[in-house]
Design an enzyme around this catalytic site. Sequence first.
Site, PDB file in Angstrom:
ATOM      1  N   LYS A  37       0.859  -1.198   0.000  1.00  0.00           N
ATOM      2  CA  LYS A  37       0.000   0.000   0.000  1.00  0.00           C
ATOM      3  C   LYS A  37       0.900   1.255   0.000  1.00  0.00           C
ATOM      4  CE  LYS A  37      -3.562  -2.795   2.087  1.00  0.00           C
ATOM      5  NZ  LYS A  37      -4.698  -2.923   2.979  1.00  0.00           N
TER       6      LYS A  37
ATOM      7  N   HIS B  42      -8.598  -3.271  -5.931  1.00  0.00           N
ATOM      8  CA  HIS B  42      -8.519  -3.347  -4.468  1.00  0.00           C
ATOM      9  C   HIS B  42      -9.636  -2.486  -3.877  1.00  0.00           C
ATOM     10  CE1 HIS B  42      -7.113  -2.970  -0.364  1.00  0.00           C
ATOM     11  NE2 HIS B  42      -6.351  -4.026  -0.588  1.00  0.00           N
TER      12      HIS B  42
ATOM     13  N   GLU C 248      -9.657  -0.515  -1.522  1.00  0.00           N
ATOM     14  CA  GLU C 248      -9.258   0.867  -1.213  1.00  0.00           C
ATOM     15  C   GLU C 248      -9.301   1.734  -2.477  1.00  0.00           C
ATOM     16  OE1 GLU C 248      -5.637  -0.190   0.801  1.00  0.00           O
ATOM     17  OE2 GLU C 248      -6.827  -1.036   2.441  1.00  0.00           O
TER      18      GLU C 248
ATOM     19  N   GLU D  13     -11.012 -10.398  -0.581  1.00  0.00           N
ATOM     20  CA  GLU D  13     -10.653  -9.587   0.576  1.00  0.00           C
ATOM     21  C   GLU D  13     -11.913  -8.943   1.155  1.00  0.00           C
ATOM     22  OE1 GLU D  13      -6.197  -8.399   0.235  1.00  0.00           O
ATOM     23  OE2 GLU D  13      -7.417  -6.840  -0.651  1.00  0.00           O
TER      24      GLU D  13
ATOM     25  N   SER E 280      -6.165  -9.164   7.148  1.00  0.00           N
ATOM     26  CA  SER E 280      -5.621  -9.488   8.485  1.00  0.00           C
ATOM     27  C   SER E 280      -4.938 -10.852   8.556  1.00  0.00           C
ATOM     28  CB  SER E 280      -6.720  -9.363   9.548  1.00  0.00           C
ATOM     29  OG  SER E 280      -7.155  -8.023   9.664  1.00  0.00           O
TER      30      SER E 280
END
Length: 252
Positions: free
Chosen positions: A14, A99, A101, A169, A214
Amino acid sequence: MGAAIKPLVAGNWKMNGLKAAVSELQALVDGYDADLAAKVDSMICPPATLIAQFADVTGNSAVAIGAQDCHVNVSGAHTGDLSAQMVADAGAVAIIVGHSERRADHGEGNEVVKAKAEAVWAQDLVAIICVGETEVERKSGETLDVIKAQLAGSVPAGATAANCVIAYEPVWAIGTGLTPTAQDVSDVHACMRDELSKAFGDEGATMRLLYGGSVKPSNASELMSVANVDGALVGGASLKAADFLGIMAAYK
Ligand code: 13P
């Protein structure tokens, strides 16, 4: 079928890492011995500023180097953006697209993600296409519908086991320390395998399906042993070589 698929553990750094972080990459290369390399593939996706430096260090031989995003176009008036051709030129062999994000922070929907995956393939790179439900969607029982819709909308025709990796994810599991149960992961991955097999035949049946959210050394063995989980996409725990190697140790 799953036993024939070589797993991949990929690290998504990231927006983290300066030039000095090359020491972590070096420690990873040093710890990723031939024995481990025979069992699991390894990749680091640093910020774009480090791709060239990192690719020089690894030569893309043991630890492969990837990118975190690309523009849909090859070049042009798109201030601040990078094309798949540019990150390939810097040494990336794969690019993460879609992704959560990017989907959330930059409003990228399935159509854009699909176009980005096609841009990745146009450079002969591997597209790592991310899908995942939000907490609200999970709580309202929509997880599998959301995943099916994202796969249908984001994975272009022409996806193969060689040019495409899918990463599941769950948005609520990213950076939170929370993970789905093994049963939940199993249900989603079975659904993805089913959908991809229907859409792409044998290619979909052998495409790598990563779990992300995680993942850390202490939970890697359990998560990586779930049926149809062919590796991990790791955020925070990929920044330290010791943690990343600890996750790959699930495959020792
Ligand atoms: P964390 O491992 O930090 O939860 O991040 C997962 C992720 O988003 C990888 O792409």
